[in-house]
Design a protein around this motif. Structure first.
Motif, PDB file in Angstrom:
ATOM      1  N   ASP A 124       0.819  -1.222   0.000  1.00  9.77           N
ATOM      2  CA  ASP A 124       0.000   0.000   0.000  1.00  9.77           C
ATOM      3  C   ASP A 124       0.853   1.273   0.000  1.00  9.77           C
ATOM      4  OD1 ASP A 124      -2.347  -1.402  -0.003  1.00  9.77           O
ATOM      5  OD2 ASP A 124      -2.792  -1.136   2.131  1.00  9.77           O
ATOM      6  N   TYR A 125       2.058   1.197   0.564  1.00 13.29           N
ATOM      7  CA  TYR A 125       2.822   2.430   0.775  1.00 13.29           C
ATOM      8  C   TYR A 125       4.218   2.451   0.151  1.00 13.29           C
ATOM      9  CZ  TYR A 125      -0.946   3.425   3.966  1.00 13.29           C
ATOM     10  OH  TYR A 125      -2.197   3.646   4.480  1.00 13.29           O
ATOM     11  N   VAL A 126       4.731   1.297  -0.228  1.00 18.97           N
ATOM     12  CA  VAL A 126       6.100   1.255  -0.761  1.00 18.97           C
ATOM     13  C   VAL A 126       6.061   0.689  -2.181  1.00 18.97           C
ATOM     14  CG1 VAL A 126       8.447   0.414  -0.414  1.00 18.97           C
ATOM     15  CG2 VAL A 126       7.010   0.910   1.572  1.00 18.97           C
ATOM     16  N   TYR A 127       6.231   1.565  -3.172  1.00 13.78           N
ATOM     17  CA  TYR A 127       6.149   1.131  -4.571  1.00 13.78           C
ATOM     18  C   TYR A 127       7.518   0.989  -5.227  1.00 13.78           C
ATOM     19  CZ  TYR A 127       6.352   6.236  -5.183  1.00 13.78           C
ATOM     20  OH  TYR A 127       6.699   7.556  -5.107  1.00 13.78           O
ATOM     21  N   VAL A 128       8.594   1.441  -4.544  1.00 14.11           N
ATOM     22  CA  VAL A 128       9.938   1.226  -5.087  1.00 14.11           C
ATOM     23  C   VAL A 128      10.291  -0.246  -4.866  1.00 14.11           C
ATOM     24  CG1 VAL A 128      12.382   1.833  -4.904  1.00 14.11           C
ATOM     25  CG2 VAL A 128      10.616   3.609  -4.677  1.00 14.11           C
ATOM     26  N   GLU A 129      10.597  -0.938  -5.957  1.00 11.40           N
ATOM     27  CA  GLU A 129      10.672  -2.400  -5.924  1.00 11.40           C
ATOM     28  C   GLU A 129      11.684  -2.942  -4.922  1.00 11.40           C
ATOM     29  OE1 GLU A 129      11.345  -6.149  -9.022  1.00 11.40           O
ATOM     30  OE2 GLU A 129      11.059  -4.106  -9.793  1.00 11.40           O
ATOM     31  N   ASP A 130      12.892  -2.391  -4.909  1.00 18.83           N
ATOM     32  CA  ASP A 130      13.905  -2.968  -4.023  1.00 18.83           C
ATOM     33  C   ASP A 130      13.585  -2.701  -2.551  1.00 18.83           C
ATOM     34  OD1 ASP A 130      14.575  -0.196  -4.403  1.00 18.83           O
ATOM     35  OD2 ASP A 130      16.548  -0.609  -3.546  1.00 18.83           O
ATOM     36  N   LEU A 131      13.023  -1.527  -2.260  1.00 18.36           N
ATOM     37  CA  LEU A 131      12.648  -1.219  -0.881  1.00 18.36           C
ATOM     38  C   LEU A 131      11.473  -2.087  -0.442  1.00 18.36           C
ATOM     39  CD1 LEU A 131      13.325   0.629   1.528  1.00 18.36           C
ATOM     40  CD2 LEU A 131      11.610   2.244   0.660  1.00 18.36           C
ATOM     41  N   ASN A 132      10.521  -2.294  -1.351  1.00 15.03           N
ATOM     42  CA  ASN A 132       9.379  -3.160  -1.073  1.00 15.03           C
ATOM     43  C   ASN A 132       9.854  -4.571  -0.744  1.00 15.03           C
ATOM     44  OD1 ASN A 132       7.263  -5.212  -1.984  1.00 15.03           O
ATOM     45  ND2 ASN A 132       6.045  -3.338  -2.091  1.00 15.03           N
ATOM     46  N   GLY A 133      10.758  -5.093  -1.575  1.00 15.20           N
ATOM     47  CA  GLY A 133      11.265  -6.445  -1.361  1.00 15.20           C
ATOM     48  C   GLY A 133      12.060  -6.578  -0.079  1.00 15.20           C
ATOM     49  N   LEU A 134      12.824  -5.545   0.241  1.00 17.10           N
ATOM     50  CA  LEU A 134      13.621  -5.582   1.465  1.00 17.10           C
ATOM     51  C   LEU A 134      12.722  -5.611   2.697  1.00 17.10           C
ATOM     52  CD1 LEU A 134      16.604  -5.536   2.350  1.00 17.10           C
ATOM     53  CD2 LEU A 134      16.400  -3.057   2.602  1.00 17.10           C
ATOM     54  N   LEU A 135      11.704  -4.763   2.685  1.00 11.34           N
ATOM     55  CA  LEU A 135      10.759  -4.737   3.801  1.00 11.34           C
ATOM     56  C   LEU A 135      10.088  -6.099   3.991  1.00 11.34           C
ATOM     57  CD1 LEU A 135       8.901  -1.313   3.712  1.00 11.34           C
ATOM     58  CD2 LEU A 135       9.614  -2.534   5.767  1.00 11.34           C
ATOM     59  N   LYS A 136       9.701  -6.708   2.901  1.00 12.86           N
ATOM     60  CA  LYS A 136       9.044  -8.020   2.994  1.00 12.86           C
ATOM     61  C   LYS A 136      10.013  -9.087   3.500  1.00 12.86           C
ATOM     62  CE  LYS A 136       5.416  -7.163  -0.412  1.00 12.86           C
ATOM     63  NZ  LYS A 136       4.898  -7.426  -1.780  1.00 12.86           N
ATOM     64  N   SER A 137      11.307  -8.939   3.170  1.00  9.23           N
ATOM     65  CA  SER A 137      12.292  -9.895   3.691  1.00  9.23           C
ATOM     66  C   SER A 137      12.450  -9.738   5.200  1.00  9.23           C
ATOM     67  CB  SER A 137      13.639  -9.714   2.982  1.00  9.23           C
ATOM     68  OG  SER A 137      14.334  -8.556   3.437  1.00  9.23           O
ATOM     69  N   PHE A 138      12.321  -8.506   5.700  1.00  6.88           N
ATOM     70  CA  PHE A 138      12.378  -8.269   7.140  1.00  6.88           C
ATOM     71  C   PHE A 138      11.173  -8.939   7.823  1.00  6.88           C
ATOM     72  CE2 PHE A 138      14.737  -3.904   6.741  1.00  6.88           C
ATOM     73  CZ  PHE A 138      15.804  -4.548   6.144  1.00  6.88           C
ATOM     74  N   ILE A 139      10.003  -8.774   7.216  1.00  4.13           N
ATOM     75  CA  ILE A 139       8.785  -9.364   7.767  1.00  4.13           C
ATOM     76  C   ILE A 139       8.872 -10.886   7.744  1.00  4.13           C
ATOM     77  CG2 ILE A 139       6.295  -9.661   7.368  1.00  4.13           C
ATOM     78  CD1 ILE A 139       6.327  -6.724   6.294  1.00  4.13           C
ATOM     79  N   ALA A 140       9.402 -11.435   6.644  1.00 12.72           N
ATOM     80  CA  ALA A 140       9.547 -12.891   6.529  1.00 12.72           C
ATOM     81  C   ALA A 140      10.491 -13.428   7.599  1.00 12.72           C
ATOM     82  CB  ALA A 140      10.049 -13.263   5.137  1.00 12.72           C
ATOM     83  N   ASP A 141      11.587 -12.706   7.848  1.00  5.30           N
ATOM     84  CA  ASP A 141      12.527 -13.125   8.884  1.00  5.30           C
ATOM     85  C   ASP A 141      11.845 -13.112  10.247  1.00  5.30           C
ATOM     86  OD1 ASP A 141      15.668 -13.420   9.539  1.00  5.30           O
ATOM     87  OD2 ASP A 141      14.728 -12.148  11.065  1.00  5.30           O
ATOM     88  N   LYS A 142      11.098 -12.059  10.528  1.00  4.73           N
ATOM     89  CA  LYS A 142      10.380 -11.961  11.800  1.00  4.73           C
ATOM     90  C   LYS A 142       9.338 -13.060  11.922  1.00  4.73           C
ATOM     91  CE  LYS A 142       9.688  -9.667  15.641  1.00  4.73           C
ATOM     92  NZ  LYS A 142      10.747  -9.566  16.667  1.00  4.73           N
ATOM     93  N   GLY A 143       8.756 -13.440  10.768  1.00 12.44           N
ATOM     94  CA  GLY A 143       7.720 -14.463  10.771  1.00 12.44           C
ATOM     95  C   GLY A 143       8.222 -15.830  11.191  1.00 12.44           C
ATOM     96  N   GLN A 144       9.534 -16.047  11.129  1.00 12.28           N
ATOM     97  CA  GLN A 144      10.105 -17.334  11.535  1.00 12.28           C
ATOM     98  C   GLN A 144      10.202 -17.464  13.055  1.00 12.28           C
ATOM     99  OE1 GLN A 144      13.863 -17.755   9.492  1.00 12.28           O
ATOM    100  NE2 GLN A 144      12.946 -17.408   7.486  1.00 12.28           N
ATOM    101  N   GLU A 145      10.074 -16.340  13.758  1.00  9.97           N
ATOM    102  CA  GLU A 145      10.144 -16.365  15.215  1.00  9.97           C
ATOM    103  C   GLU A 145       8.799 -16.770  15.806  1.00  9.97           C
ATOM    104  OE1 GLU A 145      11.455 -12.603  16.672  1.00  9.97           O
ATOM    105  OE2 GLU A 145      13.261 -12.569  15.418  1.00  9.97           O
TER     106      GLU A 145
END
Length: 306
Positions: A15-36
């Motif tokens: 909804d808020y991050v349309y720059v592709e690399d920043l969007n992907g990086l944020l999702k990688s942070f969320i995915a990492d947190k999701g493993q906890e």
């Protein structure tokens, strides 16, 4: 983390991050947190349902809880310069700071879409600001007494549990007494967990050890209060007279001194007092089963069974 919560977090990023690399990086942070095995969203769910809630948006509120805590975790790691294996610590710091800003905007925007009113937004910012104030006290090592430590920990850690509860009840009409009980219970839970962390971190000898940062945690404050020549090197270290290498030149002997000092036993006693107070507050809390029992199990149940 539940997959539905993670998907809501991804959707907030989209909804808020349309720059592709920043969007992907944020999702990688969320995915990492999701493993906890994170309990923040579950606390929000339990609070909502045990107080009679049935909002169709509770998953979105729980996702906000998780996103705020991820943001605060990242900031904490940047401040302490630890957890170097985390993706946000591997990314350039400037980029990671941009993800933090993006997540903050995502949280604000999501609460706006959920039509959270001004009073509730104010209360949310008060809780988060309280945690930030406590975190700053921790960074500057402001605690010089046990009372200082207890207040700082309730602010820093207790506020995170307050926030998880708040996101569960913000859409409900709750008695002021119930909210006050939840806040007091959250502060007790924060203390219980932080004392456990402090005991663990004292006896590990890597960059996470609180001694390297000259932190005055509960067990360390106890050590500094002992009037015994054997503890003079520790006091000299905190006074800046000797280095960490000098203090820890014989780690095995230092570790034995810690175990013999009684600082861990003292910390467990304080922790047990917090547990007792939590149980007293919990007993008075008017909430529905089985969610009330699940809330207890998720937040501090493991310590009761220890």
């Amino acid at each position: 983390m539940h997959q539905d919560i993670q998907e809501h977090m991804y959707r907030m990023v989209d909804d808020y991050v349309y720059v592709e690399d920043l969007n992907g990086l944020l999702k990688s942070f969320i995915a990492d947190k999701g493993q906890e095995q994170s309990s923040w969203a579950r606390i929000t769910f339990c609070t909502h349902y045990m107080l009679g809630g049935d909002s169709p948006h509770i998953e979105r509120f729980a996702a906000v809880t998780e996103l705020i805590n991820l943001t605060l975790d990242i900031i904490d790691d940047l401040q302490d310069q630890d957890q170097t294996d985390k993706p946000w610590m591997k990314a350039p710091q400037a980029t990671t700071l941009n993800t933090v800003l993006a997540m903050i905007m995502g949280v604000v925007g999501e609460l706006g879409q959920l039509q959270v009113n001004g009073k509730m937004l104010f209360e949310a910012t008060q809780i988060i600001a309280r945690s930030i104030n406590g975190q700053h006290k921790d960074i500057i090592n402001a605690s010089v007494s046990v009372d200082d430590y207890l207040i700082m920990t309730q602010e820093k850690s207790g506020s995170l549990f307050r926030l998880a509860c708040f996101m569960g009840y913000l859409s409900l009409e709750c008695p002021d007494e119930t909210i006050e009980q939840l806040h007091e219970l959250a502060d007790c839970i924060g203390l219980i967990h932080q004392i456990q962390n402090d005991m663990r971190d004292l006896v590990r000898y890597d960059v996470k050890n609180d001694l390297y940062f000259k932190k005055r945690t509960l067990p360390i404050l106890y050590l500094l209060s002992i009037e015994d020549e054997a503890f003079k090197p520790l006091k000299d270290y905190y006074a800046g007279k000797i280095t960490a290498d000098s203090l820890l030149h014989d780690k095995e002997a230092f570790n034995q001194m810690i175990h013999d000092s009684g600082c861990l036993e003292y910390s467990r006693v304080v922790q047990s007092i917090c547990l007792q107070k939590a149980e007293e507050i919990y007993a008075k809390l008017q909430a529905a089963s089985p969610w009330k029992e699940k809330f207890r199990e998720i937040t501090y149940g493991d310590f009761l069974h220890a």
